[in-house]
Write a protein that holds these residues in place. Structure first.
Motif, PDB file in Angstrom:
ATOM      1  N   VAL A 123       0.834  -1.198   0.000  1.00  0.00           N
ATOM      2  CA  VAL A 123       0.000   0.000   0.000  1.00  0.00           C
ATOM      3  C   VAL A 123       0.871   1.252   0.000  1.00  0.00           C
ATOM      4  O   VAL A 123       1.772   1.383   0.841  1.00  0.00           O
ATOM      5  N   SER A 124       0.624   2.154  -0.919  1.00  0.00           N
ATOM      6  CA  SER A 124       1.346   3.428  -0.938  1.00  0.00           C
ATOM      7  C   SER A 124       0.735   4.375   0.088  1.00  0.00           C
ATOM      8  O   SER A 124      -0.418   4.216   0.515  1.00  0.00           O
ATOM      9  N   ALA A 125       1.512   5.387   0.483  1.00  0.00           N
ATOM     10  CA  ALA A 125       1.075   6.289   1.554  1.00  0.00           C
ATOM     11  C   ALA A 125      -0.232   6.998   1.215  1.00  0.00           C
ATOM     12  O   ALA A 125      -1.077   7.217   2.092  1.00  0.00           O
ATOM     13  N   ASP A 126      -0.430   7.332  -0.058  1.00  0.00           N
ATOM     14  CA  ASP A 126      -1.642   8.063  -0.445  1.00  0.00           C
ATOM     15  C   ASP A 126      -2.880   7.173  -0.489  1.00  0.00           C
ATOM     16  O   ASP A 126      -3.988   7.666  -0.682  1.00  0.00           O
ATOM     17  N   LYS A 127      -2.708   5.855  -0.302  1.00  0.00           N
ATOM     18  CA  LYS A 127      -3.855   4.939  -0.337  1.00  0.00           C
ATOM     19  C   LYS A 127      -4.164   4.337   1.047  1.00  0.00           C
ATOM     20  O   LYS A 127      -5.017   3.457   1.159  1.00  0.00           O
ATOM     21  N   LEU A 128      -3.497   4.815   2.075  1.00  0.00           N
ATOM     22  CA  LEU A 128      -3.675   4.212   3.396  1.00  0.00           C
ATOM     23  C   LEU A 128      -5.108   4.314   3.916  1.00  0.00           C
ATOM     24  O   LEU A 128      -5.558   3.462   4.676  1.00  0.00           O
TER      25      LEU A 128
ATOM     26  N   HIS B 113      -0.661  -2.513   7.513  1.00  0.00           N
ATOM     27  CA  HIS B 113      -0.169  -1.152   7.309  1.00  0.00           C
ATOM     28  C   HIS B 113       1.090  -0.854   8.112  1.00  0.00           C
ATOM     29  O   HIS B 113       1.325   0.280   8.535  1.00  0.00           O
ATOM     30  N   ILE B 114       1.904  -1.860   8.324  1.00  0.00           N
ATOM     31  CA  ILE B 114       3.220  -1.660   8.943  1.00  0.00           C
ATOM     32  C   ILE B 114       4.144  -1.041   7.901  1.00  0.00           C
ATOM     33  O   ILE B 114       4.230  -1.529   6.775  1.00  0.00           O
TER      34      ILE B 114
ATOM     35  N   PRO C 167      14.065  -1.804  -3.200  1.00  0.00           N
ATOM     36  CA  PRO C 167      13.605  -0.411  -3.300  1.00  0.00           C
ATOM     37  C   PRO C 167      12.145  -0.309  -3.716  1.00  0.00           C
ATOM     38  O   PRO C 167      11.474   0.670  -3.400  1.00  0.00           O
ATOM     39  N   TYR C 168      11.640  -1.323  -4.423  1.00  0.00           N
ATOM     40  CA  TYR C 168      10.253  -1.316  -4.874  1.00  0.00           C
ATOM     41  C   TYR C 168       9.299  -1.287  -3.677  1.00  0.00           C
ATOM     42  O   TYR C 168       8.213  -0.686  -3.748  1.00  0.00           O
ATOM     43  N   LYS C 169       9.688  -1.919  -2.576  1.00  0.00           N
ATOM     44  CA  LYS C 169       8.808  -2.007  -1.410  1.00  0.00           C
ATOM     45  C   LYS C 169       9.034  -0.880  -0.407  1.00  0.00           C
ATOM     46  O   LYS C 169       8.121  -0.540   0.360  1.00  0.00           O
ATOM     47  N   GLN C 170      10.231  -0.324  -0.385  1.00  0.00           N
ATOM     48  CA  GLN C 170      10.553   0.712   0.599  1.00  0.00           C
ATOM     49  C   GLN C 170       9.649   1.934   0.416  1.00  0.00           C
ATOM     50  O   GLN C 170       9.382   2.367  -0.702  1.00  0.00           O
ATOM     51  N   GLY C 171       9.159   2.450   1.522  1.00  0.00           N
ATOM     52  CA  GLY C 171       8.259   3.600   1.476  1.00  0.00           C
ATOM     53  C   GLY C 171       6.796   3.212   1.390  1.00  0.00           C
ATOM     54  O   GLY C 171       5.920   4.074   1.512  1.00  0.00           O
ATOM     55  N   LYS C 172       6.529   1.948   1.161  1.00  0.00           N
ATOM     56  CA  LYS C 172       5.150   1.462   1.137  1.00  0.00           C
ATOM     57  C   LYS C 172       4.803   0.855   2.500  1.00  0.00           C
ATOM     58  O   LYS C 172       5.599   0.878   3.434  1.00  0.00           O
ATOM     59  N   PHE C 173       3.593   0.287   2.567  1.00  0.00           N
ATOM     60  CA  PHE C 173       3.097  -0.304   3.808  1.00  0.00           C
ATOM     61  C   PHE C 173       2.599  -1.717   3.523  1.00  0.00           C
ATOM     62  O   PHE C 173       2.095  -2.005   2.437  1.00  0.00           O
ATOM     63  N   LEU C 174       2.751  -2.596   4.512  1.00  0.00           N
ATOM     64  CA  LEU C 174       2.301  -3.970   4.330  1.00  0.00           C
ATOM     65  C   LEU C 174       0.789  -4.022   4.171  1.00  0.00           C
ATOM     66  O   LEU C 174       0.065  -3.302   4.850  1.00  0.00           O
TER      67      LEU C 174
END
Length: 431
Positions: free
Chosen positions: A51-56, A379-380, A368-375
């Motif tokens: 999950v990207s930050a803008d979709k939390l 949402h970790i 790097p593809y996963k860094q900055g996203k959330f599980l």
């Protein structure tokens, strides 16, 4: 036991009937109604849907992780809640970020070249070839290759490595097209793809079509025997449609005119099988004693009896309870806990156990593809591995536990401040 002939009759019948929406789930191989539960892990999101930050704050889809076992052919399986095209057209998993997996691939290439005398006049096709992690070693040896990878973002990396790659799903239609254009293979490889195929019959028909008369197929997949013995509940997720014993795999291949002539047991992914298949009429590769021994071992363990499969669900619940007891106790003591890795299996474990940021402050991943996203689901946050050194957690929960030795070596420095590792599978351990 159902015979190969009966399975072939089921195949013909299924092709001749008009498709209809079943009122109850049926086996994706033999068509039997699925009436027995292997394990029910509740509701969970797609394990690679980071999950990207803008979709939390957006809605997130959850689907049942209710696994059935067929009482007829004993295939362990999930229903196809989401089409494979929606899961794999863009994918977050890049094989090359694991050093031990690259070493595994290199050893495989050297072994296959020597055993089957592959050279510049041979052809190797890999299905689900990911980022070229394996085929690059054949290319370096001057052996012609072709990768088939449905995820365009991953296939792009393979092409940049000099690995010719088709961005398509592998199945009968593509295999027929390749065969008609003369692109058949001496070796067809597929690592950790069999479980991810919703239409098994189409996939195996494709393998046969693209294989030269004396060619060899090798497939690697997690062994159901290991999953059960080692309590590997987290290897169950929506991207894995099926879970295989050797006996059931042999039935599936035999129904399509393919013979399993050898098998190897591997330590990868918590315990895997590498099967070797050939055309049934090709006797240049005799069936080895290892096949007979594996067959006998699984029969003795009960893989031809439905009762054997029903023993797994209670053990999954016990793993959940033990992990939560440990984490609750540590948090009551005021301990800080971080995660290592953001693998699909980790997301199953975390969602099944209800572990969120109240237990894990964050997790880290080398991709790097996963860094900055959330599980997904929990949402970790997923951070760069450097964050562990910066925050000095008391404990690190290793989510890709199958790589625990590699990870512990990478993070040995946490011992400097008294940090310790938690390994959740097969049983909860603090190291």
């Amino acid at each position: 036991m159902v015979t190969v002939t009966e399975f072939e009759q089921v195949q013909v019948a299924s092709r001749s009937q008009a498709p209809a929406k079943p009122t109850q789930a049926t086996c994706r191989f033999c068509g039997e109604l699925l009436t027995h539960t292997f394990v029910d892990l509740g509701m969970s999101p797609l394990c690679e849907s980071y999950v990207s930050a803008d979709k939390l704050n957006h809605m997130e889809a959850f689907y049942p992780l209710h696994v059935h076992v067929c009482r007829r052919c004993f295939l362990v399986q999930l229903e196809e809640y989401v089409r494979a095209e929606e899961i794999f057209s863009e994918y977050a998993y890049f094989s090359s970020y694991s050093d031990s997996w690259l070493q595994h691939a290199r050893r495989y290439v050297e072994s296959m070249i020597q055993r089957f005398r592959l050279g510049s006049s041979s052809r190797v096709i890999e299905v689900a070839s990911n980022d070229g992690y394996l085929l690059q070693y054949f290319v370096a040896k001057g052996i012609p290759v072709l990768g088939v990878e449905p995820a365009a973002n991953v296939a792009k990396v393979a092409r940049e490595r000099g690995v010719p790659t088709l961005v398509e799903f592998f199945g009968e239609r593509l295999a027929r097209r390749l065969a008609e254009s003369g692109e058949t293979a001496d070796l067809v490889a597929g690592n950790n793809v069999l479980a991810q195929v919703p239409d098994l019959r189409d996939f195996v028909r494709g393998l046969k079509l693209v294989l030269k008369p004396h060619g060899v197929i090798t497939l690697e997949f997690p062994h159901l025997d290991c999953l059960m013995r080692e309590n590997q509940l987290d290897t169950i997720y929506h991207e894995h449609f099926s879970y295989f014993s050797f006996l059931t795999t042999e039935r599936i291949f035999a129904a399509h005119g393919l013979t399993l002539f050898d098998v190897e047991e591997l330590p990868t992914h918590g315990g895997s099988l590498r099967i070797f298949a050939r055309h049934a009429e090709d006797e240049t590769h005799p069936v080895t004693d290892r096949v007979r021994e594996m067959r006998q071992r699984e029969e003795s363990a009960g893989f031809n009896c439905i009762e054997h499969y029903l023993t797994f669900a209670p053990r999954a619940v016990a793993v959940k309870h033990r992990l939560l007891e440990l984490l609750i106790g540590l948090k009551k003591e005021g301990r800080s806990i971080a995660g290592y890795g953001a693998p699909g299996k980790g997301n199953t474990l975390l969602n099944y156990c209800g572990i969120r940021t109240d237990f894990l402050d964050y997790t880290v991943d080398r991709s790097p593809y996963k860094q900055g996203k959330f599980l997904p689901g929990t949402h970790i946050p997923i951070l760069h591995p450097d964050r562990i050194r910066e925050t000095r957690p008391d404990y690190v929960l290793i989510l890709p536990w199958n790589l625990k030795q590699e990870i512990m070596k990478q993070l040995e420095y946490i011992r400097e401040w008294g940090g310790r590792f938690i390994v959740p599978i097969p049983d909860v351990q603090v190291c």
